[in-house]
Structures are given as C-alpha cells and as structure tokens.
Motif scaffolding. Structure first.
Motif, mmCIF file in Angstrom:
data_model
loop_
_atom_site.group_PDB
_atom_site.id
_atom_site.type_symbol
_atom_site.label_atom_id
_atom_site.label_comp_id
_atom_site.label_asym_id
_atom_site.label_seq_id
_atom_site.Cartn_x
_atom_site.Cartn_y
_atom_site.Cartn_z
ATOM 1 N N VAL A 104 0.838 -1.212 0.000
ATOM 2 C CA VAL A 104 0.000 0.000 0.000
ATOM 3 C C VAL A 104 0.861 1.245 0.000
ATOM 4 O O VAL A 104 0.602 2.221 -0.732
ATOM 5 C CB VAL A 104 -0.956 -0.017 1.211
ATOM 6 C CG1 VAL A 104 -1.760 1.277 1.275
ATOM 7 C CG2 VAL A 104 -1.897 -1.213 1.122
ATOM 8 N N ALA A 105 1.934 1.268 0.793
ATOM 9 C CA ALA A 105 2.831 2.424 0.806
ATOM 10 C C ALA A 105 3.527 2.577 -0.540
ATOM 11 O O ALA A 105 3.734 3.709 -1.027
ATOM 12 C CB ALA A 105 3.862 2.265 1.920
ATOM 13 N N ALA A 106 3.874 1.450 -1.184
ATOM 14 C CA ALA A 106 4.549 1.514 -2.478
ATOM 15 C C ALA A 106 3.645 2.122 -3.540
ATOM 16 O O ALA A 106 4.070 2.976 -4.331
ATOM 17 C CB ALA A 106 5.001 0.113 -2.891
ATOM 18 N N ILE A 107 2.381 1.702 -3.563
ATOM 19 C CA ILE A 107 1.489 2.240 -4.585
ATOM 20 C C ILE A 107 1.141 3.698 -4.297
ATOM 21 O O ILE A 107 0.931 4.491 -5.215
ATOM 22 C CB ILE A 107 0.216 1.369 -4.715
ATOM 23 C CG1 ILE A 107 -0.359 1.472 -6.134
ATOM 24 C CG2 ILE A 107 -0.820 1.745 -3.700
ATOM 25 C CD1 ILE A 107 0.546 0.952 -7.216
ATOM 26 N N ALA A 108 1.084 4.078 -3.012
ATOM 27 C CA ALA A 108 0.860 5.487 -2.682
ATOM 28 C C ALA A 108 2.038 6.339 -3.153
ATOM 29 O O ALA A 108 1.859 7.459 -3.649
ATOM 30 C CB ALA A 108 0.659 5.645 -1.181
ATOM 31 N N LEU A 109 3.246 5.797 -3.010
ATOM 32 C CA LEU A 109 4.434 6.493 -3.501
ATOM 33 C C LEU A 109 4.367 6.680 -5.007
ATOM 34 O O LEU A 109 4.849 7.684 -5.543
ATOM 35 C CB LEU A 109 5.684 5.695 -3.115
ATOM 36 C CG LEU A 109 7.032 6.252 -3.583
ATOM 37 C CD1 LEU A 109 7.321 7.585 -2.916
ATOM 38 C CD2 LEU A 109 8.149 5.259 -3.277
ATOM 39 N N LEU A 110 3.738 5.758 -5.706
ATOM 40 C CA LEU A 110 3.613 5.851 -7.149
ATOM 41 C C LEU A 110 2.514 6.822 -7.559
ATOM 42 O O LEU A 110 2.687 7.625 -8.480
ATOM 43 C CB LEU A 110 3.327 4.461 -7.742
ATOM 44 C CG LEU A 110 3.004 4.401 -9.231
ATOM 45 C CD1 LEU A 110 3.773 3.294 -9.904
ATOM 46 C CD2 LEU A 110 1.491 4.180 -9.435
ATOM 47 N N ILE A 111 1.364 6.769 -6.898
ATOM 48 C CA ILE A 111 0.203 7.553 -7.328
ATOM 49 C C ILE A 111 0.377 9.031 -7.014
ATOM 50 O O ILE A 111 0.048 9.900 -7.836
ATOM 51 C CB ILE A 111 -1.079 7.006 -6.659
ATOM 52 C CG1 ILE A 111 -1.392 5.599 -7.172
ATOM 53 C CG2 ILE A 111 -2.259 7.939 -6.927
ATOM 54 C CD1 ILE A 111 -2.558 4.945 -6.453
ATOM 55 N N ALA A 112 0.895 9.359 -5.852
ATOM 56 C CA ALA A 112 0.930 10.756 -5.409
ATOM 57 C C ALA A 112 1.664 11.678 -6.383
ATOM 58 O O ALA A 112 1.104 12.691 -6.830
ATOM 59 C CB ALA A 112 1.541 10.835 -4.012
ATOM 60 N N ILE A 230 -10.869 -2.424 -15.810
ATOM 61 C CA ILE A 230 -10.311 -2.298 -17.156
ATOM 62 C C ILE A 230 -9.629 -3.600 -17.582
ATOM 63 O O ILE A 230 -8.904 -3.626 -18.571
ATOM 64 C CB ILE A 230 -9.306 -1.122 -17.247
ATOM 65 C CG1 ILE A 230 -8.146 -1.303 -16.274
ATOM 66 C CG2 ILE A 230 -9.998 0.200 -16.995
ATOM 67 C CD1 ILE A 230 -7.068 -0.234 -16.406
ATOM 68 N N GLY A 231 -9.890 -4.655 -16.823
ATOM 69 C CA GLY A 231 -9.424 -5.971 -17.227
ATOM 70 C C GLY A 231 -8.066 -6.382 -16.717
ATOM 71 O O GLY A 231 -7.512 -7.392 -17.174
ATOM 72 N N LEU A 232 -7.510 -5.660 -15.746
ATOM 73 C CA LEU A 232 -6.223 -6.044 -15.174
ATOM 74 C C LEU A 232 -6.460 -6.764 -13.846
ATOM 75 O O LEU A 232 -7.170 -6.246 -12.977
ATOM 76 C CB LEU A 232 -5.344 -4.801 -14.932
ATOM 77 C CG LEU A 232 -4.922 -4.025 -16.187
ATOM 78 C CD1 LEU A 232 -4.197 -2.748 -15.788
ATOM 79 C CD2 LEU A 232 -4.037 -4.884 -17.083
ATOM 80 N N PRO A 233 -5.887 -7.948 -13.678
ATOM 81 C CA PRO A 233 -6.099 -8.674 -12.411
ATOM 82 C C PRO A 233 -5.396 -7.966 -11.256
ATOM 83 O O PRO A 233 -4.188 -7.718 -11.312
ATOM 84 C CB PRO A 233 -5.491 -10.050 -12.680
ATOM 85 C CG PRO A 233 -4.481 -9.815 -13.763
ATOM 86 C CD PRO A 233 -5.032 -8.703 -14.609
ATOM 87 N N ALA A 234 -6.165 -7.636 -10.213
ATOM 88 C CA ALA A 234 -5.599 -6.963 -9.036
ATOM 89 C C ALA A 234 -6.200 -7.582 -7.781
ATOM 90 O O ALA A 234 -6.956 -6.936 -7.041
ATOM 91 C CB ALA A 234 -5.876 -5.465 -9.101
ATOM 92 N N TRP A 252 -1.330 -7.427 -7.904
ATOM 93 C CA TRP A 252 -2.035 -6.185 -7.540
ATOM 94 C C TRP A 252 -1.124 -4.971 -7.748
ATOM 95 O O TRP A 252 -1.550 -3.948 -8.299
ATOM 96 C CB TRP A 252 -2.462 -6.292 -6.068
ATOM 97 C CG TRP A 252 -3.134 -5.082 -5.505
ATOM 98 C CD1 TRP A 252 -4.462 -4.802 -5.532
ATOM 99 C CD2 TRP A 252 -2.507 -4.006 -4.776
ATOM 100 N NE1 TRP A 252 -4.718 -3.599 -4.889
ATOM 101 C CE2 TRP A 252 -3.537 -3.100 -4.423
ATOM 102 C CE3 TRP A 252 -1.202 -3.732 -4.407
ATOM 103 C CZ2 TRP A 252 -3.288 -1.933 -3.705
ATOM 104 C CZ3 TRP A 252 -0.942 -2.566 -3.698
ATOM 105 C CH2 TRP A 252 -1.979 -1.689 -3.346
ATOM 106 N N LEU A 253 0.129 -5.068 -7.341
ATOM 107 C CA LEU A 253 1.069 -3.951 -7.465
ATOM 108 C C LEU A 253 1.345 -3.641 -8.936
ATOM 109 O O LEU A 253 1.372 -2.468 -9.342
ATOM 110 C CB LEU A 253 2.365 -4.289 -6.737
ATOM 111 C CG LEU A 253 3.429 -3.192 -6.673
ATOM 112 C CD1 LEU A 253 2.893 -1.961 -5.969
ATOM 113 C CD2 LEU A 253 4.684 -3.705 -5.960
ATOM 114 N N ILE A 254 1.540 -4.672 -9.758
ATOM 115 C CA ILE A 254 1.808 -4.462 -11.186
ATOM 116 C C ILE A 254 0.595 -3.846 -11.872
ATOM 117 O O ILE A 254 0.712 -2.891 -12.665
ATOM 118 C CB ILE A 254 2.208 -5.783 -11.855
ATOM 119 C CG1 ILE A 254 3.550 -6.277 -11.290
ATOM 120 C CG2 ILE A 254 2.304 -5.629 -13.361
ATOM 121 C CD1 ILE A 254 3.910 -7.688 -11.714
#
Length: 450
Positions: A104-112, A230-234, A252-254
C-alpha cells in the motif's frame, strides 16, 4: 481579394514567421517571391505564405526547419532513454529495501507524484488558454539570441515557439511529450516489477502502527477497483498469512502501476495529440500587423485590376496605365520624409505638387499619411529625404506601404555628393526596388518623374 477561410498548416506558419524575423534584420530581394505569391491565388494569406516559401528556400530557412525536425527526433529518442532510467528508479523505489515490501505504501508512492504532475499540467493548460500567450515564445527567443546557439536555432526556434503560442498549442505539445515520457516510465516500471518479482522472492503485505490492519485492507480493495474494471487482475488477499498472499499482491502492485501510472498518462498523451492534430492546420496570420499590411499593399499594387461583372464594368472608369490603384493622371504628391526642421522643401516642387506633407519618425503620423495616400493614390510620389541620413528599414517600410503609380527619391542638401547618391541607389537595389530613381536636383526630379 479576400483572406483565407481555412487555416494555415503549422510548417507554413512557422516559415512565414521565420521570414518575417529575417526581414526585420536584413532586407531581401523578393521580386520572384512576390510574383510567385501573386500567382498563387487571390487570398491574402495564400500569397504571403507562398512568398515566404520561396524566400525560405532562397535563404536556407527550409533547411533550418529540417534540422529542427531532426533535433526533435533525437530529443524524442533521448526522452525514451531517460524514461527507461526513470522506470528503473521507480521500480527500485517501489521495491524498497530488503525483501519486504509494504504494497500500500509503495502504490501510494507511485500515485501521489503522478496525480500532482497531472494537476500541475492541467492548471498550466487552463492558464495558458486564458492568457494571451507569448511567454514561451519570449523565453525561447531569449535563449536563441545566445551567441553560442546554432544558426538554425537562432533563425527558426523563436518563430516556432511564437507560432505555438499564437495557437495556444505550447502546453499541449509540451504536455503531450511529458505524458508520453511518463507513460513509457510507468509501463517499463511495471515490466521491471514483473521481471523482478518473477525471479526473486519478495514478501508483500502492509504494516501499520496506528491504523487497524483492516483499514489498509479496505484501502487496497478500493485501489483495486480501477484496474479490475479495465481488465487487469488486481487480487487483494483476505489473509496476509496465506502462502499466496505475496503472489496475489505482486499482481495487484503491477496492475495498479499500469492503471494509475501508465494509463492516465497514455490517455492524456492521446488527448494532447488530438488537440495538436485538430489545430495544426488551423493557424492564421495577424493581417493587422504592419509587416503583413505592407505585404498586402505590395501585392495589391502588383495585382491587375479585375472586372467582376458587366454592371461594374459599365460604371468603372478606366484607370491610367501608370497609376497603381487609381489616381488622376499627372497628380504629384510631395512628401518630406524625416527631414531636419531647418531643411525646407524646394519651392518649385511645392508649386507643382497637388499637396505636400512632412512626416517625422512617429508611427501614428506615418500611418495617417499612408491612409491619406491609400484613399487617393497619386500618379507620382516624390519623397524628399535627407542625403546624409542612412536609409533604414523604416524608410523601406514606408516606400513599400505607399501606393502610387511611380515613386522617386530626392536627396536634399545644398549639393549631395556622388557617394551619397550611390549609397541610396545601392540600398534600393539591395532591397529589390531598383525601379525607384534617386535625384539630387529638384528640376531633374520633376522632369524625369513627369
């Protein structure tokens, strides 16, 4: 003669502006270019653009534009390489240190940062659309004036930036390149994540000190909504102690990297491309600019008079062959152009002239005089100039804008020398106006200009 109803292609607009910049510094011989423009049609912008194409080929501006395109291609390749480097940095940031990843922290680092970048671009685009533009053009022009800048940069880049600003395309073009770069970055980062997670053992989960673990679980499920639609497995595991939890969170991360990183940037790059495609052939010239007004006046002076229909033909008075655009036969107008106050116009000329006027360096005064001449074009226009003065672009602009059957110059001084006469004649020849005669005597000017 009419102006264009459709737009001008961006390369033509760029070349026309580049020719205008070049002529601001160096008068060009344009007899052949004017003839080509006149043959291109009746539309004003078509004539001006065709003239610019001819002059661009003569002066090498078209080759400078080709070099500009080549440099932009190299810049694109450099951006792609930079994207790969940034992708590696993003992947390393997401993977963190060691073998344990807080997903969760990794994806937040990506989105922000991605959201911040998109918001900043959107604000700049809105502000650029509401402003009158020009900031980017002025900045590029300032850089292009740098002495070490290559010639093609100095001659083409300022006009290119100005053309983009005029069509409010700057933020869309730069934004499109920026979005494309980051789409490459996030796509490559997702591929790197897949490669690393496929061949290395990492433990993925989430950790918290003050939040309930269920809060992060719910956040992970909320984040998974977009990629799943959108069809991506998460997949989000219900229990982090499950042996498959790290594998599921890897997918999920990818998927979230693609959905929240690459996809928005790709869509925005497509939007910028669509705006570019729609506006690239919709450019217009500002025909109210003095430069273009002078060109229009020159084309009109060269264009033959046309009879539109029989009714107009019956009421149209035949124009004298030596008067461009009208004027009564024999009409002489005398203009004292930027003469010192103590230097008087010759009395013999004042007696023969239908009217006379002195004009100094004021733009409004010149425009008013040119309008008066345009309203009643004389058969003959005699410009009295100060012999020791150096002819400049202002003199040429006035000559080009003045409409008359014939134009001659009279150099005033008690006795202008041969060197001064030669300098003025050489200047007129270099400007492509060798048809204008230069005199040192009022009587000779009257006899030869009659």
């Amino acid at each position: 003669m009419s102006s264009r109803t459709d737009g001008i292609a961006l390369p033509d607009l760029l070349l026309t502006e580049a020719v205008k910049d070049l002529e601001a510094d160096t008068p060009l011989r344009d007899d052949a270019a004017l003839a080509q423009g006149l043959a291109a049609g009746d539309e004003r912008e078509t004539r001006i653009v065709q003239r610019a194409r001819h002059l661009a080929a003569d002066t090498g501006l078209d080759r400078d534009l080709a070099r500009l395109r080549d440099r932009l291609l190299l810049l694109g390749l450099a951006l792609a390489a930079l994207g790969m480097v940034l992708a590696l940095l993003v992947a390393m940031a997401l993977l963190g240190e060691g073998r344990h990843i807080n997903a969760v922290a990794a994806i937040a680092l990506l989105i922000a940062p991605n959201v911040v970048g998109i918001v900043v671009w959107a604000l700049l685009t809105v502000l650029g659309a509401r402003s009158q533009g020009g900031a980017f053009g002025r900045a590029v022009a300032a850089l292009a004036r740098w002495r070490r800048a290559p010639q093609h940069v100095r001659r083409v880049w300022p006009s290119a930036a100005r053309a983009l600003d005029a069509q409010h395309l700057t933020t869309w073009v730069l934004g499109g390149l920026n979005h494309l770069l980051w789409a490459i970055v996030y796509t490559a980062a997702a591929l790197l994540l897949w490669a690393v997670l496929a061949f290395s053992a990492y433990r993925l989960g989430w950790e918290t000190t003050i939040l309930a673990p269920q809060t992060l679980h719910d956040a992970a499920q909320a984040i998974a909504w977009l990629p799943e639609h959108i069809g991506l497995p998460a997949p989000v595991p219900e229990d982090l102690d499950d042996p498959d939890a790290s594998r599921l969170l890897g997918y999920w991360l990818i998927a979230c990297t693609l959905a929240y990183g690459a996809l928005p940037r790709l869509l925005l790059a497509m939007l910028c491309t669509a705006v570019w495609w729609r506006r690239r052939d919709a450019g217009r010239l500002d025909l109210d600019e003095p430069y273009y007004r002078r060109l229009i006046a020159r084309f009109e002076a060269l264009a033959p008079t046309r009879v539109l229909d029989a009714e107009h033909a019956r009421h149209a008075a035949p124009a004298p062959a030596h008067a461009a655009g009208g004027g009564e036969p024999g009409t002489l107008v005398l203009i004292g152009f930027e003469l010192p106050q103590e230097l008087a116009l010759p009395a013999a000329l004042l007696e023969r002239a239908a009217w006379s006027e002195r004009v100094d360096g004021g733009m409004e005064e010149r425009e008013a005089l040119l309008r008066r001449i345009a309203d009643h074009p004389p058969a003959r226009l005699l410009m009295a100039c100060h012999a020791p003065s150096t002819p400049d672009r202002g003199t040429l602009r006035f000559i080009e804008a003045a409409r008359a059957g014939s134009i001659a110059l009279l150099l005033l001084l008690p006795a202008p020398d041969a060197a001064q006469l030669a300098r003025w004649r050489d200047w007129l020849a270099a400007c492509g106006r060798g048809d204008i005669t230069v005199h040192a005597d009022a009587g000779a000017a009257l006899s030869s200009h009659g």
